[in-house]
Design a protein around this motif. Structure first.
Motif, mmCIF file in Angstrom:
data_model
loop_
_atom_site.group_PDB
_atom_site.id
_atom_site.type_symbol
_atom_site.label_atom_id
_atom_site.label_comp_id
_atom_site.label_asym_id
_atom_site.label_seq_id
_atom_site.Cartn_x
_atom_site.Cartn_y
_atom_site.Cartn_z
ATOM 1 N N TYR A 207 56.309 17.426 18.486
ATOM 2 C CA TYR A 207 54.828 16.975 18.743
ATOM 3 C C TYR A 207 54.716 16.227 20.285
ATOM 4 O O TYR A 207 55.673 16.003 20.674
ATOM 5 N N PRO A 208 53.312 16.304 20.798
ATOM 6 C CA PRO A 208 53.557 15.761 22.323
ATOM 7 C C PRO A 208 53.393 14.245 22.064
ATOM 8 O O PRO A 208 53.531 13.514 22.966
ATOM 9 N N GLY A 209 53.063 13.697 20.953
ATOM 10 C CA GLY A 209 52.912 12.167 20.805
ATOM 11 C C GLY A 209 52.855 11.737 19.505
ATOM 12 O O GLY A 209 52.948 12.503 18.635
ATOM 13 N N LEU A 210 52.928 10.399 19.235
ATOM 14 C CA LEU A 210 52.739 9.561 18.137
ATOM 15 C C LEU A 210 51.457 10.252 17.305
ATOM 16 O O LEU A 210 50.681 10.664 18.009
ATOM 17 N N ILE A 211 51.492 10.426 16.157
ATOM 18 C CA ILE A 211 50.438 10.905 15.210
ATOM 19 C C ILE A 211 49.566 9.903 14.563
ATOM 20 O O ILE A 211 50.242 8.993 13.997
ATOM 21 N N VAL A 212 48.444 10.078 14.546
ATOM 22 C CA VAL A 212 47.612 8.925 13.943
ATOM 23 C C VAL A 212 47.577 9.249 12.575
ATOM 24 O O VAL A 212 47.367 10.226 11.951
ATOM 25 N N HIS A 213 47.861 8.258 11.758
ATOM 26 C CA HIS A 213 47.751 8.347 10.169
ATOM 27 C C HIS A 213 46.367 8.765 9.967
ATOM 28 O O HIS A 213 45.656 8.664 9.929
ATOM 29 N N GLY A 242 43.587 19.144 11.439
ATOM 30 C CA GLY A 242 44.296 18.981 12.554
ATOM 31 C C GLY A 242 44.798 17.765 12.943
ATOM 32 O O GLY A 242 45.046 16.815 11.789
ATOM 33 N N THR A 243 45.478 17.578 13.929
ATOM 34 C CA THR A 243 46.416 16.379 14.322
ATOM 35 C C THR A 243 45.791 15.726 15.413
ATOM 36 O O THR A 243 45.213 16.165 16.338
ATOM 37 N N ILE A 244 45.782 14.385 15.450
ATOM 38 C CA ILE A 244 45.533 13.525 16.608
ATOM 39 C C ILE A 244 46.685 12.676 17.076
ATOM 40 O O ILE A 244 47.343 12.125 16.160
ATOM 41 N N PHE A 245 46.825 12.849 18.333
ATOM 42 C CA PHE A 245 47.973 12.157 18.905
ATOM 43 C C PHE A 245 47.508 10.979 19.766
ATOM 44 O O PHE A 245 46.417 10.652 20.174
ATOM 45 N N ASP A 246 48.541 10.079 19.873
ATOM 46 C CA ASP A 246 48.262 9.007 20.889
ATOM 47 C C ASP A 246 48.181 9.190 22.400
ATOM 48 O O ASP A 246 48.113 8.564 23.236
ATOM 49 N N THR A 247 48.119 10.466 22.654
ATOM 50 C CA THR A 247 48.015 10.808 24.011
ATOM 51 C C THR A 247 46.617 10.647 24.744
ATOM 52 O O THR A 247 46.201 11.015 25.839
ATOM 53 N N GLY A 248 45.539 10.367 23.760
ATOM 54 C CA GLY A 248 44.129 10.172 24.498
ATOM 55 C C GLY A 248 43.105 9.464 23.299
ATOM 56 O O GLY A 248 43.759 9.709 22.124
ATOM 57 N N ASP A 249 41.969 9.173 23.658
ATOM 58 C CA ASP A 249 41.118 8.547 22.802
ATOM 59 C C ASP A 249 40.631 9.620 21.783
ATOM 60 O O ASP A 249 40.969 10.700 21.949
ATOM 61 N N PHE A 250 40.008 9.103 20.514
ATOM 62 C CA PHE A 250 39.361 9.949 19.601
ATOM 63 C C PHE A 250 38.173 9.459 19.359
ATOM 64 O O PHE A 250 37.984 8.221 19.491
ATOM 65 N N THR A 251 37.394 10.172 18.690
ATOM 66 C CA THR A 251 36.151 9.596 18.269
ATOM 67 C C THR A 251 35.970 9.804 16.690
ATOM 68 O O THR A 251 36.305 10.714 15.918
ATOM 69 N N VAL A 252 35.198 8.794 16.063
ATOM 70 C CA VAL A 252 34.761 9.039 14.631
ATOM 71 C C VAL A 252 33.253 9.181 14.497
ATOM 72 O O VAL A 252 32.563 8.394 15.432
ATOM 73 N N ASN A 253 32.673 10.110 14.079
ATOM 74 C CA ASN A 253 31.510 10.596 14.116
ATOM 75 C C ASN A 253 30.769 10.968 12.714
ATOM 76 O O ASN A 253 31.376 10.892 11.679
#
Length: 281
Positions: A207-213, A242-253
């Motif tokens: 993976y490209p970065g750490l994975i958000v739990h 899908g997967t969220i990595f620590d390579t960038g911000d994410f949003t909660v919607n």
């Protein structure tokens, strides 16, 4: 790889239980991790989904597998597929956990199912957690776990969804720093290396970065829903797609659903939906 599904289904009905008293210190740490504020005195209502941090299995370090998970074959069936993910779950709330309560988790393996996915076999394990506080039922949780093969070294990565997630009627931006992910792993006693070991996640898991739990995302979505409506939901369900990595911000919607419910989702910045959820009252 062949799986003896009849053997694995022999784990259906197995149970595990543990208890822990919710301390003001853990609530302070939880609120600090999520940049939130709530009552932190004995008797105050605890933050939503703090039970993820309570009465968790405490496996000796020597008994952990190479990925940081507990070696298989105890409470959970010994599925011989190397990748394990939290695929989703659902909660029904019947009361509040309060600071000072003794919280008890009774977990039961409810089902083990083998399916064939696009990249190979998938084994789904369903676990039910019944949570009480000082003997009072407070929530029932269904946890969906999926096991799968590791991709071959020469296999091209699966093509991710490319359609960007729509913006919600309401949204929050989150920065998944390494400290943020480490703090959550520490509170939940989660040794899975994909959340804190960058060398492992890149060189072994690919993976490209750490994975958000997954549970961290679910907590953010459930808290967001409760904030918008002014009280905790009666029911909350989520599915990881899908997967969220620590390579960038994410949003909660969040957007309004039917009959006063909320549709909720997370997404990496300019990326597709990673987790979808619904909350109803």
């Amino acid at each position: 790889m062949s799986l003896d599904i009849d053997h694995l289904r022999g784990w259906i009905g197995r149970q595990d239980s543990a208890s822990e008293t919710l301390s003001p210190a853990l609530v302070r740490q939880f609120n600090a991790t999520f940049d939130r504020a709530s009552g932190e005195d004995m008797g105050d209502v605890a933050p939503l989904l703090i039970h993820f941090c309570l009465a968790q299995p405490s496996v000796p370090t020597a008994e952990l597998g190479p990925d940081g998970h507990a070696a298989r074959g105890g409470f959970l069936p010994p599925v011989p597929l190397p990748r394990r993910m939290w695929a989703g779950g659902a909660f029904t709330f019947s009361g509040d956990i309060r600071i000072g309560d003794e919280v008890t988790r009774l977990s039961t393996v409810k089902d083990v199912v083998l399916k064939q996915g696009r990249t190979g076999p998938l084994c789904f394990v369903t676990v039910e957690h019944a949570v009480t506080a000082n003997g009072r039922p407070v929530l029932t949780e269904r946890q969906d776990i999926v096991y799968r093969e590791s991709p071959a070294r020469d296999q091209p990565p699966a093509k991710p969804a490319t359609e960007p997630a729509p913006p919600g009627d309401r949204s929050q931006r989150i920065t998944p720093s390494a400290a943020y992910l480490f703090r959550y792993s520490a509170m939940t006693f989660n040794g899975h290396r994909i959340h804190y070991d960058k060398d492992y996640v890149r060189e072994v898991e690919g993976y490209p970065g750490l994975i958000v739990h997954g549970p961290l995302q679910a907590t953010l979505l459930c808290q967001f829903a409760a904030d918008l409506k002014g009280r905790r939901p009666d029911r909350f369900g989520f599915r990881s797609i899908g997967t969220i990595f620590d390579t960038g911000d994410f949003t909660v919607n969040a957007s309004e659903g039917e009959n006063g419910s909320l549709r909720l989702w997370t997404a990496q910045e300019n990326g597709p939906v990673a987790m979808e959820a619904s909350a109803s009252w």
